[in-house]
Design a protein around this motif. Structure first.
Motif, PDB file in Angstrom:
ATOM      1  N   PHE A   1       0.818  -1.321  -0.109  1.00  0.00           N
ATOM      2  CA  PHE A   1      -0.069   0.093   0.091  1.00  0.00           C
ATOM      3  C   PHE A   1       0.957   1.175  -0.168  1.00  0.00           C
ATOM      4  CE2 PHE A   1      -2.641  -3.361   1.652  1.00  0.00           C
ATOM      5  CZ  PHE A   1      -3.861  -3.082   0.949  1.00  0.00           C
ATOM      6  N   ASN A   2       1.538   1.325  -1.199  1.00  0.00           N
ATOM      7  CA  ASN A   2       2.535   2.482  -0.970  1.00  0.00           C
ATOM      8  C   ASN A   2       2.563   2.726  -2.867  1.00  0.00           C
ATOM      9  OD1 ASN A   2       4.027   3.832   1.224  1.00  0.00           O
ATOM     10  ND2 ASN A   2       4.269   1.510   1.622  1.00  0.00           N
ATOM     11  N   GLN A   3       3.564   3.562  -3.228  1.00  0.00           N
ATOM     12  CA  GLN A   3       3.595   3.944  -4.491  1.00  0.00           C
ATOM     13  C   GLN A   3       5.049   3.667  -5.261  1.00  0.00           C
ATOM     14  OE1 GLN A   3       2.348   7.946  -4.952  1.00  0.00           O
ATOM     15  NE2 GLN A   3       0.678   7.769  -3.263  1.00  0.00           N
ATOM     16  N   PHE A   4       5.722   2.591  -4.645  1.00  0.00           N
ATOM     17  CA  PHE A   4       6.923   1.884  -5.003  1.00  0.00           C
ATOM     18  C   PHE A   4       6.734   1.584  -6.536  1.00  0.00           C
ATOM     19  CE2 PHE A   4       7.881   1.267  -0.652  1.00  0.00           C
ATOM     20  CZ  PHE A   4       8.969   2.077  -0.682  1.00  0.00           C
ATOM     21  N   SER A   5       7.744   2.181  -7.359  1.00  0.00           N
ATOM     22  CA  SER A   5       7.615   1.288  -8.912  1.00  0.00           C
ATOM     23  C   SER A   5       8.918   0.749  -9.345  1.00  0.00           C
ATOM     24  CB  SER A   5       7.181   2.745  -9.583  1.00  0.00           C
ATOM     25  OG  SER A   5       8.452   3.744  -9.535  1.00  0.00           O
ATOM     26  N   GLY A   6       9.043   0.403 -10.471  1.00  0.00           N
ATOM     27  CA  GLY A   6      10.117   0.081 -11.238  1.00  0.00           C
ATOM     28  C   GLY A   6      10.377  -1.620 -10.927  1.00  0.00           C
ATOM     29  N   ILE A   7      11.299  -2.228 -11.043  1.00  0.00           N
ATOM     30  CA  ILE A   7      11.353  -3.629 -10.978  1.00  0.00           C
ATOM     31  C   ILE A   7      11.818  -4.029  -9.435  1.00  0.00           C
ATOM     32  CG2 ILE A   7      11.984  -3.864 -13.302  1.00  0.00           C
ATOM     33  CD1 ILE A   7      15.021  -4.574 -12.356  1.00  0.00           C
ATOM     34  N   ILE A   8      11.310  -5.351  -9.388  1.00  0.00           N
ATOM     35  CA  ILE A   8      11.704  -5.963  -8.009  1.00  0.00           C
ATOM     36  C   ILE A   8      13.171  -6.322  -8.028  1.00  0.00           C
ATOM     37  CG2 ILE A   8      11.299  -7.673  -6.298  1.00  0.00           C
ATOM     38  CD1 ILE A   8       8.529  -7.777  -7.280  1.00  0.00           C
ATOM     39  N   PRO A   9      14.195  -5.740  -7.429  1.00  0.00           N
ATOM     40  CA  PRO A   9      15.659  -6.102  -7.451  1.00  0.00           C
ATOM     41  C   PRO A   9      15.915  -7.675  -7.477  1.00  0.00           C
ATOM     42  CG  PRO A   9      15.406  -4.366  -6.083  1.00  0.00           C
ATOM     43  CD  PRO A   9      14.113  -4.997  -6.099  1.00  0.00           C
ATOM     44  N   VAL A  10      16.717  -7.905  -8.380  1.00  0.00           N
ATOM     45  CA  VAL A  10      17.053  -9.702  -8.682  1.00  0.00           C
ATOM     46  C   VAL A  10      17.712  -9.902  -7.321  1.00  0.00           C
ATOM     47  CG1 VAL A  10      18.388 -11.255  -9.803  1.00  0.00           C
ATOM     48  CG2 VAL A  10      16.836  -9.655 -11.104  1.00  0.00           C
ATOM     49  N   ASP A  11      18.657  -9.051  -6.770  1.00  0.00           N
ATOM     50  CA  ASP A  11      19.561  -9.477  -5.580  1.00  0.00           C
ATOM     51  C   ASP A  11      18.604  -9.473  -4.367  1.00  0.00           C
ATOM     52  OD1 ASP A  11      21.606  -9.317  -7.425  1.00  0.00           O
ATOM     53  OD2 ASP A  11      22.152  -7.123  -6.769  1.00  0.00           O
ATOM     54  N   ILE A  12      17.226  -9.316  -4.218  1.00  0.00           N
ATOM     55  CA  ILE A  12      16.821  -9.512  -3.213  1.00  0.00           C
ATOM     56  C   ILE A  12      16.727 -11.006  -2.721  1.00  0.00           C
ATOM     57  CG2 ILE A  12      14.266 -10.095  -4.174  1.00  0.00           C
ATOM     58  CD1 ILE A  12      13.007  -8.061  -2.330  1.00  0.00           C
ATOM     59  N   ALA A  13      16.918 -11.800  -3.730  1.00  0.00           N
ATOM     60  CA  ALA A  13      17.065 -13.139  -3.458  1.00  0.00           C
ATOM     61  C   ALA A  13      18.164 -13.562  -2.619  1.00  0.00           C
ATOM     62  CB  ALA A  13      17.287 -13.836  -4.619  1.00  0.00           C
ATOM     63  N   GLU A  14      19.101 -12.626  -2.061  1.00  0.00           N
ATOM     64  CA  GLU A  14      20.185 -12.692  -1.277  1.00  0.00           C
ATOM     65  C   GLU A  14      19.784 -12.687   0.245  1.00  0.00           C
ATOM     66  OE1 GLU A  14      23.420 -10.094  -2.220  1.00  0.00           O
ATOM     67  OE2 GLU A  14      23.395 -10.490  -4.303  1.00  0.00           O
ATOM     68  N   LEU A  15      18.607 -12.190   0.347  1.00  0.00           N
ATOM     69  CA  LEU A  15      17.999 -12.194   1.710  1.00  0.00           C
ATOM     70  C   LEU A  15      17.757 -13.589   2.259  1.00  0.00           C
ATOM     71  CD1 LEU A  15      15.936  -9.059   1.452  1.00  0.00           C
ATOM     72  CD2 LEU A  15      18.306  -9.116   2.353  1.00  0.00           C
ATOM     73  N   LYS A  16      18.700 -14.330   2.598  1.00  0.00           N
ATOM     74  CA  LYS A  16      18.436 -15.728   2.916  1.00  0.00           C
ATOM     75  C   LYS A  16      17.467 -16.219   4.379  1.00  0.00           C
ATOM     76  CE  LYS A  16      20.842 -16.912  -0.457  1.00  0.00           C
ATOM     77  NZ  LYS A  16      20.193 -17.544  -2.010  1.00  0.00           N
ATOM     78  N   LYS A  17      17.353 -15.079   5.004  1.00  0.00           N
ATOM     79  CA  LYS A  17      16.549 -15.266   6.306  1.00  0.00           C
ATOM     80  C   LYS A  17      15.213 -14.889   6.148  1.00  0.00           C
ATOM     81  CE  LYS A  17      20.606 -14.577   9.289  1.00  0.00           C
ATOM     82  NZ  LYS A  17      21.022 -13.860  10.396  1.00  0.00           N
ATOM     83  N   LEU A  18      14.613 -14.179   4.922  1.00  0.00           N
ATOM     84  CA  LEU A  18      13.639 -13.588   4.856  1.00  0.00           C
ATOM     85  C   LEU A  18      12.493 -14.696   4.850  1.00  0.00           C
ATOM     86  CD1 LEU A  18      12.476 -10.654   3.969  1.00  0.00           C
ATOM     87  CD2 LEU A  18      12.494 -11.657   1.538  1.00  0.00           C
TER      88      LEU A  18
END
Length: 981
Positions: free
Chosen positions: A465-482
């Motif tokens: 519920f915000n106005q973030f735009s653009g792509i979801i960063p590929v590197d987000i996969a580095e968050l192994k504890k997510l």
């Protein structure tokens, strides 16, 4: 003729001196003998002070022993020395000049015998924070006593209040943290006119605080918290003008602060939290010496006095869950090393005070659910000490200062439900300690910075519920504890990153209502722990990956996209719940909720399908052959090479080669948090459990837990040091580690094999004859408690388990328990000033409540978890059950039932026979004590063991009745049992 020679006094002087010194030497040797007996009774203690306690020496040279000018022992001071054993008061009280006995904060046990009455010269007696139990004897003979400290033990029954009338010299009386049976406030205390310190916290005190308390005009420290006190704070309490600490929290007090309370100007610590007090705070505005003010969870109203902003010593302020209005004093926290402010859940308005972190010591800003306006002051962007910033559900606006995103020690950032705008800056990459990021329901915009992938501790991210735009960063996969990722209701575009399937901890993904396009990545099917997947209302196309069929989802929503093709048969049962609506291109051959897939060119499609299937199978077979061959070569290299080293912790009857040859898929019996577990049967018939742990981050999914452990430890050598410490544990109730077998990239830990599985399995999975009877449950409770007691108190340095739960209590062939799975265990460093640790640990339902606020755990966190296990044993319920209600657990369920006055026996597992239910209730009460909300109110594991032993029905009956019990005598034993808990 007889004649008498004149005799002078000088003629008798040598004889007189000889007699005097003979008496002196005899008396001093008497003292030595008493002290040596004391040393012998505490022989289990490893205390350096005892090295100087030797026969033939002067007791005045014994460490911790002090004498008067006549060389008689007057003081024994062995506080906090790790003493173990029982005090023999019969012997100790033979020290005729003894005035001070200080054995506080040790592990001493047993009962206080009537022999204590012979210590008639005692002025100071401190045996607090030990494991004494039973009743306190009559103390009326100790007329010289000035300090009596008995708190934090296991004393039961009635305290001998009448004897206080003989102890008129008392200045300090501490009886708290004992399960006494006290029907009302003891009026005898009001006669102790010299009393300056009274500690009656958590001792089952009932009734009202009596009028007359104000006559104790020497009182400086009054602590009556965690009891069942009702009524108003008495008016004459305002006479206690020497008070510097007043603790009344966790009671049922109501009414207002009495008029004149403002006269208590010496107050430094004031805590009346968790009561039903009301009115305004005007009576507190003159208490300018206050350092800590805790008034949370009451019904206070009105404004916060502006004078609070001038309190130059104030470091902690907790006012949450009241009805306070108006603004916070803008100068609050400007003068001192201000630490925290908790004003959540009020009706406060205006701006956030800007200078609370002026001295760089601020750790927590908690202002949730108010009506604050303005923005976050720029000054907090350099508040490096800040660990928690929670300002959700206010009316705050503007851009968040860039430095806030990257505060290095920030663990919890909660900006949700405000009107913030602007970007999340790249500073987020510096937030290496951040575990929870909640910024939902704002007006944030711009791209999600790729640097978020460097915030490696992140467990929960909610940007919805915000106005973030653009792509979801590929590197987000580095968050192994997510664990949870909420990005719904934004304007993200592009494709869903395929590497997201590498976030093996993910439990929830919600990307709904964005502008995402492209195909759903097959890799999402690799998230074996995924429970909820919502990709609805995007522009996703292509077919639904068949890999999603392998997931056990409680929610799947792919509606309102542009998906085409056949719905996988295993997912078609989700059609009725709307998971696929708004995708006109979907079809099915078998489910009536979809249009029927067209038969046109069906033969061609079948041929193509068969061809593709055959090709895929061929490729899979070839890839599988290559993979198996590669794995075989790796295993041959890994398990057969000479690079393995064995380190034994006990005498072994096997070698590493015998173990390595049996690490096979067919011997796999489980997958733990830190590796695979195998059951190995040696040629000799000996059964072992072997845990295979990978050492590197580049290995497969089951290697991540150990990598995390190593990262926490700092490097491999520290990890090995912890294993070495754990390997030194020798206790019948702790699983035995035989050896470790290590190579460059992995390790094998070889344990004893426990054939009866875990306590969880026996309580919640077994049925019929496999269900545990009460006698067995009780023995498991005592044994597991003794295992934890050893970890906390019996090792050179305390070992905190961090994940105590019924599935980590294993059972041998005789159902004797073993504490197991030390994947999260932490040894408390001897040079650490703070024995708690910052770790994301534990299992939902067993985690102590303080973790939600501090993310710190210590021995008392283990005690809480063990209390949950006791509740499981008694009720047969799991820690989390639907019947408990939303966001409720077994602790809440038991405590609510008890608070409502329900018949506690009805909470006991129905499979437990009636004759044992009374004793089961006693164990349940111990579980309640262990799960106290405040860690300080929980007993040590030594005390828990003693309480459990005292709750054994047969033990007390045998003690009282010996071998021949009459009905009357059994009733007596039952009555004594009722006083235990």
């Amino acid at each position: 003729m007889f004649w008498r020679e004149k005799v002078t006094l000088g003629d008798y002087l040598p004889l007189f001196l000889l007699c005097f010194f003979s008496l002196f030497i005899f008396t001093r040797s008497d003292d030595v003998e008493v002290l040596m007996k004391l040393k012998e009774s505490l022989k289990e203690s490893n205390v350096i002070e005892f090295d100087s306690w030797r026969f033939g020496g002067s007791p005045c040279n014994f460490s911790g022993v002090f004498c008067n000018s006549d060389q008689f022992v007057t003081r024994i001071e062995l506080r906090e020395k790790g003493l173990i054993g029982k005090l023999e008061f019969e012997s100790i009280c033979q020290l005729q000049s003894l005035e001070k006995l200080d054995f506080g904060i040790n592990s001493l046990g047993g009962i206080i015998t009537d022999d204590l009455k012979n210590c008639t010269k005692l002025r100071f007696l401190d045996i607090s924070s030990n494991n004494f139990n039973g009743a306190v004897p009559d103390l009326s003979s100790l007329r010289e006593l000035e300090n009596l400290l008995l708190d934090t033990n296991g004393f039961t029954g009635q305290f001998p209040w009448k004897s206080l009338e003989s102890l008129m010299n008392l200045t300090e009386l501490t009886l708290g943290d004992n399960p006494f049976d006290i029907s009302s406030f003891p009026m005898e205390i009001l006669k102790l006119k010299n009393l300056s310190h009274l500690y009656l916290t958590n001792c089952s005190l009932k009734g009202r605080i009596p009028t007359g308390i104000g006559n104790l005009t020497e009182m400086a420290n009054l602590e009556l918290s965690a009891n069942h006190l009702t009524g108003e704070i008495p008016e004459d309490i305002v006479k206690l003008t020497k008070l510097w600490q007043l603790q009344l929290y966790d009671n049922d007090l109501y009414g207002k602060f009495p008029v004149g309370f403002r006269n208590l100007t010496q107050l430094v610590y004031l805590d009346t939290s968790n009561n039903s007090l009301e009115g305004d705070l005007s009576e507190l505005k003159s208490l300018e010496r206050l350092k800590s003010l805790q008034l949370f969870e009451n019904h206070f109203s009105g404004s916060i006095p502006h004078e609070f902003g001038d309190f130059k010593n104030l470091v902690g302020l907790s006012l949450y869950k009241n009805k306070l209005t108006g603004t916070l004093p803008q100068s609050i926290g400007s003068w001192s090393d201000f630490d925290f402010i908790e004003v959540s859940e009020n009706l406060l308005t205006g701006p956030i005070p800007p200078n609370m972190c002026k001295n760089g010591k601020m750790t927590e800003i908690l202002m949730v659910n108010n009506q604050f306006t303005g923005g976050i002051p720029e000054s907090y962007s350099t508040c490096w000490s800040l660990t928690r910033l929670r300002v959700s559900n206010n009316s705050l606006a503007g851009n968040v200062p860039a430095g806030i995103w990257g505060l290095p020690n920030l663990d919890f950032l909660d900006l949700a439900m405000n009107q913030f705008e602007g970007p999340m800056t790249s500073d987020i990459g510096d937030a290496r300690a951040l575990t929870q990021l909640r910024v939902q329901n704002n007006r944030f915009s711009g791209n999600l910075p790729m640097e978020i992938s460097k915030a490696s501790s992140l467990v929960s991210v909610d940007l919805s519920f915000n106005q973030f735009s653009g792509i979801i960063p590929v590197d987000i996969a580095e968050l192994k504890k997510l664990n949870s990722l909420y990005l719904h209701e934004n304007m993200f575009s592009g494709t869903i990153p395929s590497p997201l399937g590498e976030c093996t901890s993910l439990n929830i993904i919600n990307l709904a209502k964005n502008s995402l396009s492209g195909k759903i990545p097959d890799t999402l099917g690799l998230l074996s722990g995924l429970n909820s997947l919502n990709l609805s209302t995007n522009q996703l196309s292509g077919q639904i990956p068949s890999s999603l069929s392998y997931l056990k989802l409680s929610l799947l929503d792919l509606s309102n996209n542009m998906l085409t093709g056949a719905v996988p048969e295993s997912l078609s049962n989700q059609a009725s719940n709307g998971s696929f609506i708004g995708n006109p291109g979907l079809c099915s051959q078998s489910n009536r909720h979809f249009r029927l897939c067209s038969n046109k060119s069906s033969h061609i499609r079948i041929l193509i399908s068969c061809f593709l299937t055959g090709t895929i199978l061929l490729l899979i077979s070839f890839a599988g052959f290559i993979f198996i061959k590669k794995k075989h070569n790796e295993q041959v290299k890994s398990f057969k090479s000479d690079s393995w080293q064995i380190k034994s912790f006990t005498r072994l009857s096997f070698c590493e080669k015998e173990i390595l040859n049996l690490i096979k898929q067919e011997n796999l019996i489980g997958k733990g948090g830190s590796g695979n577990v195998y059951r190995v049967v040696l040629g000799s018939g000996v059964e072992l459990a072997v845990k295979h742990i990978w050492n590197t981050l580049t290995s497969e999914g089951n290697r991540s837990s150990t990598a995390m452990l190593m990262k926490r430890s700092g490097n491999l050598s520290e990890f090995e040091a912890e294993v070495a410490t754990l390997s030194s544990i020798r206790h019948v109730n702790v699983v035995k580690l035989y050896c470790s077998v290590t190579s460059e990239d992995s390790s094998l830990l070889v344990y004893e094999y426990l054939p009866n599985g875990s306590l969880w399995d026996r309580l919640h999975i077994s049925c019929g004859d496999d269900k545990l009877d009460w006698e067995t449950r009780y023995e498991i409770a005592v044994g597991a408690a003794k295992g934890l007691e050893y970890l906390h108190h019996g090792c050179d340095r305390p070992v905190i388990h961090h994940d105590v739960k019924s599935s980590n209590i294993l059972l041998d062939e005789f159902f004797k328990p073993r504490i197991a799975d030390f994947g999260l265990a932490k040894i408390v460093q001897s040079n650490s000033s703070n024995p708690s640790t910052h770790l994301i640990t534990g299992t939902h339902g067993y985690i102590a409540p303080e973790y939600a606020y501090t993310c710190k755990v210590n021995e008392k966190s283990d005690v809480y978890s063990f209390g949950v296990v006791l509740m499981e044993l008694v009720t047969g319920k799991k820690p989390i059950e639907a019947e408990f209600g939303e966001n409720k657990d077994i602790v809440n369920w038991v405590c609510r039932s008890m608070a409502r006055g329900e018949n506690i026996v009805e909470l006991v597992d129905s499979s437990i026979p009636e004759q044992f239910k009374e004793y089961a209730v006693k164990v349940l009460r111990i579980g309640v004590i262990c799960t106290a909300r405040l860690p300080a109110l929980r007993p040590s594991m030594r005390t828990v063991v003693q309480m459990l032993l005292d709750a054994e029905p047969c033990r007390l009956i045998n003690i009282i009745c010996q071998d021949d019990c009459s009905k009357k005598e059994v009733m007596v034993s039952d009555k004594k049992l009722k006083n235990i808990v």
